[in-house]
Design an enzyme around this catalytic site. Sequence first.
Site, mmCIF file in Angstrom:
data_model
loop_
_atom_site.group_PDB
_atom_site.id
_atom_site.type_symbol
_atom_site.label_atom_id
_atom_site.label_comp_id
_atom_site.label_asym_id
_atom_site.label_seq_id
_atom_site.Cartn_x
_atom_site.Cartn_y
_atom_site.Cartn_z
ATOM 1 N N ASP A 153 48.187 41.002 38.591
ATOM 2 C CA ASP A 153 47.569 42.317 38.760
ATOM 3 C C ASP A 153 48.214 43.381 37.885
ATOM 4 O O ASP A 153 47.527 44.146 37.208
ATOM 5 C CB ASP A 153 47.656 42.727 40.237
ATOM 6 C CG ASP A 153 47.213 44.155 40.484
ATOM 7 O OD1 ASP A 153 46.055 44.370 40.861
ATOM 8 O OD2 ASP A 153 48.047 45.083 40.299
ATOM 9 N N VAL A 185 43.666 45.703 41.268
ATOM 10 C CA VAL A 185 42.832 44.790 40.482
ATOM 11 C C VAL A 185 42.618 43.491 41.248
ATOM 12 O O VAL A 185 41.497 42.971 41.327
ATOM 13 C CB VAL A 185 43.457 44.523 39.100
ATOM 14 C CG1 VAL A 185 42.608 43.526 38.316
ATOM 15 C CG2 VAL A 185 43.594 45.824 38.313
ATOM 16 N N ASP A 186 43.663 42.958 41.856
ATOM 17 C CA ASP A 186 43.524 41.765 42.690
ATOM 18 C C ASP A 186 42.557 42.017 43.842
ATOM 19 O O ASP A 186 41.677 41.200 44.124
ATOM 20 C CB ASP A 186 44.877 41.355 43.264
ATOM 21 C CG ASP A 186 45.653 40.428 42.344
ATOM 22 O OD1 ASP A 186 45.049 39.861 41.417
ATOM 23 O OD2 ASP A 186 46.865 40.266 42.551
ATOM 24 N N LEU A 187 42.748 43.130 44.544
ATOM 25 C CA LEU A 187 41.919 43.419 45.710
ATOM 26 C C LEU A 187 40.460 43.614 45.317
ATOM 27 O O LEU A 187 39.550 43.109 45.986
ATOM 28 C CB LEU A 187 42.447 44.657 46.432
ATOM 29 C CG LEU A 187 43.843 44.502 47.042
ATOM 30 C CD1 LEU A 187 44.349 45.844 47.557
ATOM 31 C CD2 LEU A 187 43.829 43.476 48.174
ATOM 32 N N GLY A 190 38.912 40.368 44.501
ATOM 33 C CA GLY A 190 38.530 39.670 45.725
ATOM 34 C C GLY A 190 37.225 40.167 46.303
ATOM 35 O O GLY A 190 36.423 39.377 46.822
#
Length: 393
Positions: A153, A185-187, A190
């Site tokens: 991220d 960015v990860d969230l 997802g």
Amino acid sequence: MLHQALAGIKVLDLSRILAGPWCTQNLADLGAEVTKVERPGLGDDTRGWGPPYLHPPEGSADGDGETGLSAYFICCNRGKQSVAIDYATPEGAARIRKLALQADVLVENYKVGTLRRYGLDYESLKALNPRLVYLSITGFGQSGPMADKPGYDYVFQGMGGLMSYTGHPDGEPGAGPLRTGVAVVDLTTGMYATSAVLAALLRRHATGEGEYLDIALLDVAVALNANQASNYLVSGKAPQRSGNAHPNCAPYEVFRCADGHLILAIGNDAQFARLCEVACLGALATDPRYASNAGRIANLPALRKLLTDVFPTRDRQSWTQAFDAAGVPWGPIHSMEEVFAHPQVSHRQLVQQAEHPVLGRVPMIRNPMLAGSGAQALAPPPLLDEHGRRNGS
């Protein structure tokens, strides 16, 4: 109810860290049966991302030497079953193929080509299960000059542009680029992945066909720029770091009062006029420099100086009571303690408890998608291979 919308859907989760597990947790929250495949003896990397850890209650059995779960792992792995399988062995790959044969969705976030070496890529599994929705999450996507590179991220917050305009401007104390306080960015990846899976399942319902989904963190990081990217594409001017100020609305930032800070969020000219009345700065509402939002953006340093001088003359309670009465948008800056003590957070039942047979009560945040679905009994995150041991496999 929405929490049973995916009842009967089986998800095979080969993902680790955050983006993939955030997606599969959403699917579990919506009623899917999620089987999380983890490395024997080690599990998902985030099992070790602590402290803090949630330990079994004092005096209780510790469940085969289990020492607890990291808070990080807890945040994105509830409602899943854990089985430990080494896919790099022929026996392990065969077990995963067997699980994939019964699955509706498979989620993985390995480097491009890794699973192909073991016959676990989309084309291999599609031959066994043509209805399979296969989601690959990678740093850079399945093709292109950087497709073989890994990425986290933090890398994409910088590479995607977010950090270039996040932080205090040059010349101010603490100037320089900053990342956000959570892995946005990860969230967001997802969440995009969740939407893509749901769309693919809807399409499968109509056509009977599975789907291959290629979701890249870099793509999401670029899309996440939203209005900042659009500002650049329209104007040709790169956005600059502006601290807590908004690039398109003013005044829309943090101000210091006599006893602390508050957020002022003026979204239109009528709200600005009401702010001026409350602040005894009524002449500003008709001043050509400030009457329109475009004027306020163009003259923001002077406007900020006027407001910075007036806010410390009163405490936060005085300001916020006057703002509420006048319909001026504002917000507090809460600590985590204040967040979870807030009556609206309590009313919305955002903190939920799940019961684990070893760890006892596990506190978690309810999925915002399920706010209208009434109370649900949440299943806790699993211990490593908890369900493999339970099923004797």
